[in-house]
Write a protein that holds these residues in place. Structure first.
Motif, PDB file in Angstrom:
ATOM      1  N   THR A  92       0.798  -1.226   0.000  1.00 50.60           N
ATOM      2  CA  THR A  92       0.000   0.000   0.000  1.00 50.60           C
ATOM      3  C   THR A  92       0.832   1.279   0.000  1.00 50.60           C
ATOM      4  O   THR A  92       0.284   2.360  -0.223  1.00 50.60           O
ATOM      5  N   SER A  93       2.131   1.186   0.239  1.00 40.78           N
ATOM      6  CA  SER A  93       2.944   2.396   0.477  1.00 40.78           C
ATOM      7  C   SER A  93       2.972   3.328  -0.727  1.00 40.78           C
ATOM      8  O   SER A  93       2.816   4.550  -0.589  1.00 40.78           O
ATOM      9  N   ARG A  94       3.170   2.779  -1.929  1.00 43.34           N
ATOM     10  CA  ARG A  94       3.252   3.657  -3.095  1.00 43.34           C
ATOM     11  C   ARG A  94       1.917   4.354  -3.349  1.00 43.34           C
ATOM     12  O   ARG A  94       1.868   5.548  -3.662  1.00 43.34           O
ATOM     13  N   THR A 201      -5.474   9.940   6.419  1.00 47.67           N
ATOM     14  CA  THR A 201      -5.304   8.670   7.114  1.00 47.67           C
ATOM     15  C   THR A 201      -5.869   7.570   6.236  1.00 47.67           C
ATOM     16  O   THR A 201      -6.931   7.720   5.633  1.00 47.67           O
ATOM     17  N   PHE A 202      -5.144   6.465   6.157  1.00 46.27           N
ATOM     18  CA  PHE A 202      -5.514   5.369   5.273  1.00 46.27           C
ATOM     19  C   PHE A 202      -5.687   4.089   6.089  1.00 46.27           C
ATOM     20  O   PHE A 202      -4.781   3.688   6.829  1.00 46.27           O
ATOM     21  N   ASP A 203      -6.852   3.467   5.944  1.00 45.84           N
ATOM     22  CA  ASP A 203      -7.077   2.182   6.606  1.00 45.84           C
ATOM     23  C   ASP A 203      -6.215   1.102   5.960  1.00 45.84           C
ATOM     24  O   ASP A 203      -6.012   1.089   4.743  1.00 45.84           O
ATOM     25  N   GLN A 204      -5.708   0.192   6.782  1.00 43.29           N
ATOM     26  CA  GLN A 204      -4.849  -0.888   6.303  1.00 43.29           C
ATOM     27  C   GLN A 204      -5.512  -2.233   6.638  1.00 43.29           C
ATOM     28  O   GLN A 204      -5.070  -2.954   7.528  1.00 43.29           O
ATOM     29  N   ASP A 205      -6.570  -2.545   5.916  1.00 43.91           N
ATOM     30  CA  ASP A 205      -7.270  -3.808   6.144  1.00 43.91           C
ATOM     31  C   ASP A 205      -6.656  -4.941   5.327  1.00 43.91           C
ATOM     32  O   ASP A 205      -6.443  -6.035   5.837  1.00 43.91           O
ATOM     33  N   THR A 209       2.852  -7.720   2.697  1.00 43.02           N
ATOM     34  CA  THR A 209       4.097  -7.232   3.290  1.00 43.02           C
ATOM     35  C   THR A 209       5.228  -8.190   2.950  1.00 43.02           C
ATOM     36  O   THR A 209       5.016  -9.416   2.869  1.00 43.02           O
ATOM     37  N   ALA A 210       6.403  -7.631   2.749  1.00 47.33           N
ATOM     38  CA  ALA A 210       7.585  -8.460   2.490  1.00 47.33           C
ATOM     39  C   ALA A 210       8.084  -9.127   3.758  1.00 47.33           C
ATOM     40  O   ALA A 210       8.892 -10.064   3.690  1.00 47.33           O
ATOM     41  N   HIS A 211       7.631  -8.665   4.903  1.00 46.85           N
ATOM     42  CA  HIS A 211       8.049  -9.251   6.173  1.00 46.85           C
ATOM     43  C   HIS A 211       7.507 -10.670   6.319  1.00 46.85           C
ATOM     44  O   HIS A 211       6.550 -11.068   5.656  1.00 46.85           O
ATOM     45  N   LEU A 212       8.137 -11.443   7.195  1.00 42.78           N
ATOM     46  CA  LEU A 212       7.670 -12.789   7.540  1.00 42.78           C
ATOM     47  C   LEU A 212       7.655 -13.716   6.334  1.00 42.78           C
ATOM     48  O   LEU A 212       6.800 -14.593   6.207  1.00 42.78           O
ATOM     49  N   GLY A 213       8.605 -13.498   5.421  1.00 43.33           N
ATOM     50  CA  GLY A 213       8.703 -14.356   4.249  1.00 43.33           C
ATOM     51  C   GLY A 213       7.726 -14.016   3.150  1.00 43.33           C
ATOM     52  O   GLY A 213       7.615 -14.756   2.165  1.00 43.33           O
TER      53      GLY A 213
END
Length: 450
Positions: A92-94, A201-205, A209-213
């Protein structure tokens, strides 16, 4: 990666920073955010202001993204809105950065004319020390200001103006008037030219993510789930009922169906499904042929068809499943038996028209990795990782194909593959009973998990 860089397939569309004034502004912003500065006199930046050259200089590709959680950014020009986001840790970052720039474009244009704007995508999590911490990310807000604090100063001046207009004795408050004059020298006339950035503000539902593999989190759907590309046993207890991993094909297919997130390519309106499926078949042939040392330089679709005949017995089940589907769609062949466990299954799907279509296409791309075009378009991080392990023959073919058949018409290709045609209006009256395809899918019922 040299082939990709030379063809603009990697680090493409970055914004060059060559002016000494812009370099100085960048350094002021970088110093404010990280305490570091660059010695480079020219470099390139992405939408967040991250520079691969500076990352190499500092030995830190996350110098604007500490621990990969709270992305900081530096804006030198509103033109950054068209640049990619490198080393993305969240899908979602971009989009968030682009919406922020577009919503505040006039203000940012004026602010960046005299200074750099530094800011951060802020959430309540500062590090993913445990997998469960990922679920604490509920929304992201944006904080931003110039390096000299023009936005904060304007807000302070605005408060003083309100006080001056409200208080009867303000005309006799020399301190207040003096402070207002002092701030106005820096901010200008904010009554005519307001210096204010919209609070966003943006909801992140739902996000990746690149984290956790590599993990897809869907919370804003009727039947929520987390889907990891790694081993779910290493995630521990998560605050979500359903946790899946990439090899649980039937369970993922059922998740997509239950939430109405994907559709068969052959059922999509307004596209040439046969051509799309044939191209996927060509990519699979190219992968097999390259693995056998075949020279794919300048290979045409006719060449790939010939290779498909030559290596027919070596082609994987995914290719044969797609061939059966094309035969059914175009030539009236037998109905293909492609259930969710079939290797071709996820190659036959695309996202439906909904707000998370890009995220679903990203997931489908990772589940059908031999479709290198979809992998490149929808999931560049996974594409670059896969590219490093390919043979030189496959690297040559893929780089050439993407540069000649995708780069020349990106918008047209994306529309042909993922665009949506408005549904035809239905007659009034009670809804019709669902037909067999609507009930069980175009090639049989999706298997439910035990």
């Amino acid at each position: 990666m040299k082939r990709l860089i030379q063809r603009g397939l990697m680090f493409g569309n970055l914004i060059p920073v060559v002016s000494p004034i812009l370099v100085e502004r960048y350094n002021r912003a970088l110093k404010r955010l990280t305490g570091k500065q660059t010695e480079l006199t020219d470099f390139h930046i992405d939408i967040s202001g991250y520079s691969p050259e500076i990352g190499d200089e500092l030995g830190d590709d996350l110098y604007l993204n500490h621990k990969g959680v709270n992305r900081q950014f530096i804006l030198l020009t509103t033109e950054q809105k068209t640049a990619p986001l490198l080393n993305a840790k969240f899908s979602t970052s971009r989009g968030i950065l682009r919406q922020f720039i577009e919503a505040n474009e006039a203000q940012l244009f004026a602010l960046t004319a005299r200074d750099g704007v530094a800011g951060e995508l802020v959430n309540s999590v500062y590090g993913l020390d445990t997998p469960a911490r990922l679920f604490d990310i509920g929304h992201v807000s944006i904080e931003a200001d110039t390096t000299d604090g023009a936005v904060a100063a304007a807000a302070k001046l605005g408060g003083m103006i309100d006080q001056f207009m409200r208080d009867e004795g303000a005309w006799f408050d020399d301190v207040l008037i003096g402070n207002m004059i002092g701030l106005a020298k820096d901010t200008g006339d904010i009554t005519r030219n307001p210096v204010k950035l919209a609070d966003m503000t943006f909801d992140q539902d739902n996000f990746w993510t690149a984290h956790l593999g590599g993990l897809y989190l869907f919370r804003g759907v009727p039947e929520p789930a987390a889907i990891t590309m790694g081993d779910k046993s290493g995630l521990g207890d998560l605050p979500i009922a359903t946790v899946l991993q990439g090899d649980e094909r039937s369970a993922i297919a059922q998740f997509l169906k239950a939430n109405d997130l994907a559709e068969p390519i052959v059922e999509a309106r307004g596209i040439d499904s046969g051509a799309i499926l044939r191209q996927k078949m060509d990519f699979i042939v190219a992968a097999v042929a390259a693995g056998l040392g075949e020279d794919l330089a300048g290979a045409t679709r006719r060449d790939l068809r010939n290779m498909g005949r030559r290596y027919f017995d070596m082609l994987p089940a995914a290719w044969h499943g797609l061939a059966d589907l094309v035969r059914w769609a175009e030539d009236g062949g037998a109905w293909p038996h492609i259930d969710s466990e079939h290797p071709a299954y996820f190659y036959t799907l695309r996202a439906k028209a909904h707000k998370d279509a890009d995220l679903v296409n990203m997931l489908l791309a990772e589940l059908s990795p031999m479709d290198v075009r979809q992998l490149f378009i929808c999931h560049k991080e996974a594409f670059y990782t896969a590219y490093r392990g390919w043979t030189d023959e496959k690297k040559d073919y893929v780089a050439q194909f993407l540069s000649t058949e995708y780069q020349v018409d990106k918008a047209g290709t994306r529309d042909a593959l993922f665009g949506f045609e408005a549904a035809m209006s239905e007659p009034s009256g009670p809804p019709p009973l669902p037909d067999l395809i609507d009930r069980v899918g175009p090639w049989g019922a999706v298997r439910r998990r035990d």
